[in-house]
Design a protein around this motif. Structure first.
Motif, PDB file in Angstrom:
ATOM      1  N   LEU A 116      34.055 -11.309 105.870  1.00 46.54           N
ATOM      2  CA  LEU A 116      35.105 -12.191 105.353  1.00 46.54           C
ATOM      3  C   LEU A 116      35.909 -11.486 104.272  1.00 46.54           C
ATOM      4  O   LEU A 116      37.144 -11.541 104.241  1.00 46.54           O
ATOM      5  CB  LEU A 116      34.475 -13.472 104.801  1.00 46.54           C
ATOM      6  CG  LEU A 116      35.417 -14.448 104.075  1.00 46.54           C
ATOM      7  CD1 LEU A 116      36.499 -14.947 105.023  1.00 46.54           C
ATOM      8  CD2 LEU A 116      34.629 -15.610 103.498  1.00 46.54           C
ATOM      9  N   SER A 117      35.215 -10.798 103.377  1.00 44.70           N
ATOM     10  CA  SER A 117      35.890 -10.073 102.300  1.00 44.70           C
ATOM     11  C   SER A 117      36.767  -8.952 102.851  1.00 44.70           C
ATOM     12  O   SER A 117      37.909  -8.767 102.420  1.00 44.70           O
ATOM     13  CB  SER A 117      34.855  -9.507 101.329  1.00 44.70           C
ATOM     14  OG  SER A 117      35.468  -8.732 100.326  1.00 44.70           O
ATOM     15  N   PHE A 118      36.246  -8.197 103.828  1.00 45.14           N
ATOM     16  CA  PHE A 118      37.022  -7.118 104.437  1.00 45.14           C
ATOM     17  C   PHE A 118      38.296  -7.667 105.076  1.00 45.14           C
ATOM     18  O   PHE A 118      39.379  -7.086 104.944  1.00 45.14           O
ATOM     19  CB  PHE A 118      36.193  -6.390 105.498  1.00 45.14           C
ATOM     20  CG  PHE A 118      35.129  -5.491 104.935  1.00 45.14           C
ATOM     21  CD1 PHE A 118      35.125  -5.125 103.602  1.00 45.14           C
ATOM     22  CD2 PHE A 118      34.108  -5.011 105.755  1.00 45.14           C
ATOM     23  CE1 PHE A 118      34.138  -4.288 103.082  1.00 45.14           C
ATOM     24  CE2 PHE A 118      33.129  -4.178 105.253  1.00 45.14           C
ATOM     25  CZ  PHE A 118      33.140  -3.811 103.917  1.00 45.14           C
ATOM     26  N   SER A 130      47.839 -16.054  99.183  1.00 53.82           N
ATOM     27  CA  SER A 130      47.771 -17.468  99.568  1.00 53.82           C
ATOM     28  C   SER A 130      46.406 -17.828 100.145  1.00 53.82           C
ATOM     29  O   SER A 130      45.857 -18.897  99.862  1.00 53.82           O
ATOM     30  CB  SER A 130      48.869 -17.787 100.587  1.00 53.82           C
ATOM     31  OG  SER A 130      50.152 -17.553 100.040  1.00 53.82           O
ATOM     32  N   VAL A 131      45.858 -16.933 100.980  1.00 49.62           N
ATOM     33  CA  VAL A 131      44.544 -17.204 101.581  1.00 49.62           C
ATOM     34  C   VAL A 131      43.467 -17.239 100.500  1.00 49.62           C
ATOM     35  O   VAL A 131      42.600 -18.122 100.494  1.00 49.62           O
ATOM     36  CB  VAL A 131      44.216 -16.139 102.647  1.00 49.62           C
ATOM     37  CG1 VAL A 131      42.772 -16.288 103.117  1.00 49.62           C
ATOM     38  CG2 VAL A 131      45.159 -16.274 103.835  1.00 49.62           C
ATOM     39  N   LYS A 132      43.508 -16.304  99.577  1.00 47.79           N
ATOM     40  CA  LYS A 132      42.516 -16.270  98.496  1.00 47.79           C
ATOM     41  C   LYS A 132      42.558 -17.547  97.656  1.00 47.79           C
ATOM     42  O   LYS A 132      41.518 -18.024  97.183  1.00 47.79           O
ATOM     43  CB  LYS A 132      42.762 -15.059  97.598  1.00 47.79           C
ATOM     44  CG  LYS A 132      42.124 -13.777  98.081  1.00 47.79           C
ATOM     45  CD  LYS A 132      42.272 -12.688  97.026  1.00 47.79           C
ATOM     46  CE  LYS A 132      41.477 -11.463  97.392  1.00 47.79           C
ATOM     47  NZ  LYS A 132      41.576 -10.403  96.354  1.00 47.79           N
ATOM     48  N   ALA A 133      43.745 -18.081  97.450  1.00 42.69           N
ATOM     49  CA  ALA A 133      43.884 -19.286  96.635  1.00 42.69           C
ATOM     50  C   ALA A 133      43.131 -20.466  97.231  1.00 42.69           C
ATOM     51  O   ALA A 133      42.711 -21.375  96.507  1.00 42.69           O
ATOM     52  CB  ALA A 133      45.359 -19.632  96.449  1.00 42.69           C
ATOM     53  N   HIS A 134      42.942 -20.472  98.550  1.00 42.92           N
ATOM     54  CA  HIS A 134      42.233 -21.560  99.220  1.00 42.92           C
ATOM     55  C   HIS A 134      40.732 -21.296  99.348  1.00 42.92           C
ATOM     56  O   HIS A 134      39.992 -22.162  99.824  1.00 42.92           O
ATOM     57  CB  HIS A 134      42.837 -21.816 100.601  1.00 42.92           C
ATOM     58  CG  HIS A 134      44.148 -22.536 100.560  1.00 42.92           C
ATOM     59  ND1 HIS A 134      45.316 -21.941 100.124  1.00 42.92           N
ATOM     60  CD2 HIS A 134      44.484 -23.816 100.891  1.00 42.92           C
ATOM     61  CE1 HIS A 134      46.310 -22.821 100.199  1.00 42.92           C
ATOM     62  NE2 HIS A 134      45.833 -23.953 100.657  1.00 42.92           N
ATOM     63  N   ARG A 135      40.290 -20.121  98.981  1.00 46.37           N
ATOM     64  CA  ARG A 135      38.866 -19.775  98.958  1.00 46.37           C
ATOM     65  C   ARG A 135      38.124 -20.152 100.250  1.00 46.37           C
ATOM     66  O   ARG A 135      37.207 -20.982 100.244  1.00 46.37           O
ATOM     67  CB  ARG A 135      38.180 -20.436  97.762  1.00 46.37           C
ATOM     68  CG  ARG A 135      38.733 -19.984  96.420  1.00 46.37           C
ATOM     69  CD  ARG A 135      37.994 -20.646  95.281  1.00 46.37           C
ATOM     70  NE  ARG A 135      38.522 -20.193  93.991  1.00 46.37           N
ATOM     71  CZ  ARG A 135      38.045 -20.588  92.803  1.00 46.37           C
ATOM     72  NH1 ARG A 135      37.030 -21.460  92.771  1.00 46.37           N
ATOM     73  NH2 ARG A 135      38.578 -20.130  91.684  1.00 46.37           N
ATOM     74  N   PRO A 136      38.523 -19.592 101.375  1.00 50.03           N
ATOM     75  CA  PRO A 136      37.809 -19.906 102.631  1.00 50.03           C
ATOM     76  C   PRO A 136      36.385 -19.362 102.589  1.00 50.03           C
ATOM     77  O   PRO A 136      36.122 -18.312 102.003  1.00 50.03           O
ATOM     78  CB  PRO A 136      38.642 -19.184 103.692  1.00 50.03           C
ATOM     79  CG  PRO A 136      39.308 -18.070 102.950  1.00 50.03           C
ATOM     80  CD  PRO A 136      39.595 -18.608 101.590  1.00 50.03           C
ATOM     81  N   THR A 137      35.475 -20.071 103.218  1.00 47.08           N
ATOM     82  CA  THR A 137      34.069 -19.668 103.214  1.00 47.08           C
ATOM     83  C   THR A 137      33.627 -19.076 104.547  1.00 47.08           C
ATOM     84  O   THR A 137      32.504 -18.589 104.654  1.00 47.08           O
ATOM     85  CB  THR A 137      33.173 -20.871 102.881  1.00 47.08           C
ATOM     86  OG1 THR A 137      33.414 -21.915 103.839  1.00 47.08           O
ATOM     87  CG2 THR A 137      33.471 -21.382 101.476  1.00 47.08           C
TER      88      THR A 137
END
Length: 237
Positions: A116-118, A130-137
Motif C-alpha cells: 500500500l505504501s509503495f 489527495s489520496v494520502k489525505a483520505h488515509r486508505p487502509t
C-alpha cells in the motif's frame, strides 16, 4: 473439483510459481511437503537446474522458487523488490495499476501495508497528496481514490480551458448591424427632384421643404388646401 498442477520446464517462471501457490492454498498443503510436490512437476531444463543447484541452499519451497527465478527470469526476486519500491506513475492511473500489479507478482515477500505504501508513494504528486489525505487502509481503496482524483483533475482542466476560451473571445456582433458606422451624422431629407410650385390666385411661389413634407404627410394637394384623391380636380390647378 480436482485441480491439476502443470509441469514447468523453462521460460518465465512467474505464472507457474503463482499457480503452485494457489494449488498449495487450495489443498492446504503443509510447508514441509511443498518442496517435494513442486519438484516432482519440474521437467527438462528446469529439472536439470534443480538437480544441479539443489545442494546450495536448504531444501524448501521458498528456496526452489528463488532458484527458478534466478535461472529463468530476467531479474531475481531482489531486483524485482527494489524496482517495486521505486516504481512511479508515468501514464494514467489504470496503466500504473497494471504495472504495479505485474511488478508485485514478481516481488513476493512484502506485507499488504508495505505494498500500500509503495503504491501511494509512486502516484503523481497531486494525486498522491489527495489520496494520502483520505488515509486508505487497503490497496483497493487507494486504487479507487487515485482513479477518482485523476478524473476530478481531468474535469477541472477541461472546465478551465473552456472558461479561458470564452473569456478571451471578443464580443459577438450581429451580422445585420456589424457594418453600421458607430457614429452617424444627422440625416438629411432629400429634396424633391422637381420642386413643387404652389399656385395661389394671382401669384406663383415655391413650397418650402417644410411645407412640402407637411402636405405630403397629410395627403394634401400641393396646389390647394383640399385632400388629394384619385381624379382630384384641383381648383387652383
Amino acid at each position: 473439483m480436482k485441480l491439476e498442477l502443470a509441469s514447468f520446464g523453462g521460460g518465465d517462471p512467474i505464472e507457474w510459481l503463482h499457480r503452485v501457490e494457489q494449488y498449495f492454498e487450495f489443498y492446504q498443503v503443509p510447508e514441509e511437503r511443498k518442496l517435494a510436490i513442486a519438484a516432482m512437476h519440474l521437467v527438462d531444463k528446469a529439472a536439470d537446474r534443480w538437480f544441479m543447484f539443489r545442494h546450495e541452499s536448504p531444501h524448501s519451497w521458498r528456496r526452489l522458487s528463488e532458484l527458478l527465478m534466478r535461472e529463468f527470469s530476467v531479474h531475481n526476486y531482489g531486483e524485482y523488490q527494489a524496482a517495486l519500491a521505486r516504481i512511479t506513475q508515468v501514464g494514467s492511473v489504470d496503466a500504473y495499476m497494471d504495472q504495479f500489479t505485474k511488478m508485485s507478482r514478481r516481488a513476493p515477500g512484502f506485507s499488504s501495508l508495505v505494498l500500500l505504501s509503495f503504491f501511494i508513494e509512486g502516484l503523481r504528486e497531486h494525486i498522491r497528496i489527495s489520496v494520502k489525505a483520505h488515509r486508505p487502509t487497503t490497496l483497493y481503496a487507494a486504487c479507487e481514490l487515485a482513479k477518482l482524483f485523476e478524473n476530478n483533475a481531468s474535469l477541472s482542466r477541461s472546465s478551465s480551458h473552456a472558461h479561458y476560451a470564452v473569456a478571451n473571445r471578443g464580443p459577438e456582433l450581429n451580422p445585420e448591424v456589424q457594418h453600421r458606422p458607430l457614429i452617424q451624422g444627422p440625416q438629411r431629407v432629400p429634396a424633391p427632384l422637381n420642386p413643387v410650385v404652389a399656385r395661389n390666385v394671382g401669384e406663383n411661389r415655391r413650397l418650402s421643404q417644410a411645407e412640402y413634407q407637411e402636405r405630403h404627410a397629410r395627403n394634401q394637394c400641393f396646389f390647394c388646401d383640399e385632400i388629394f384623391r384619385p381624379r382630384h380636380n384641383c381648383k387652383r390647378g
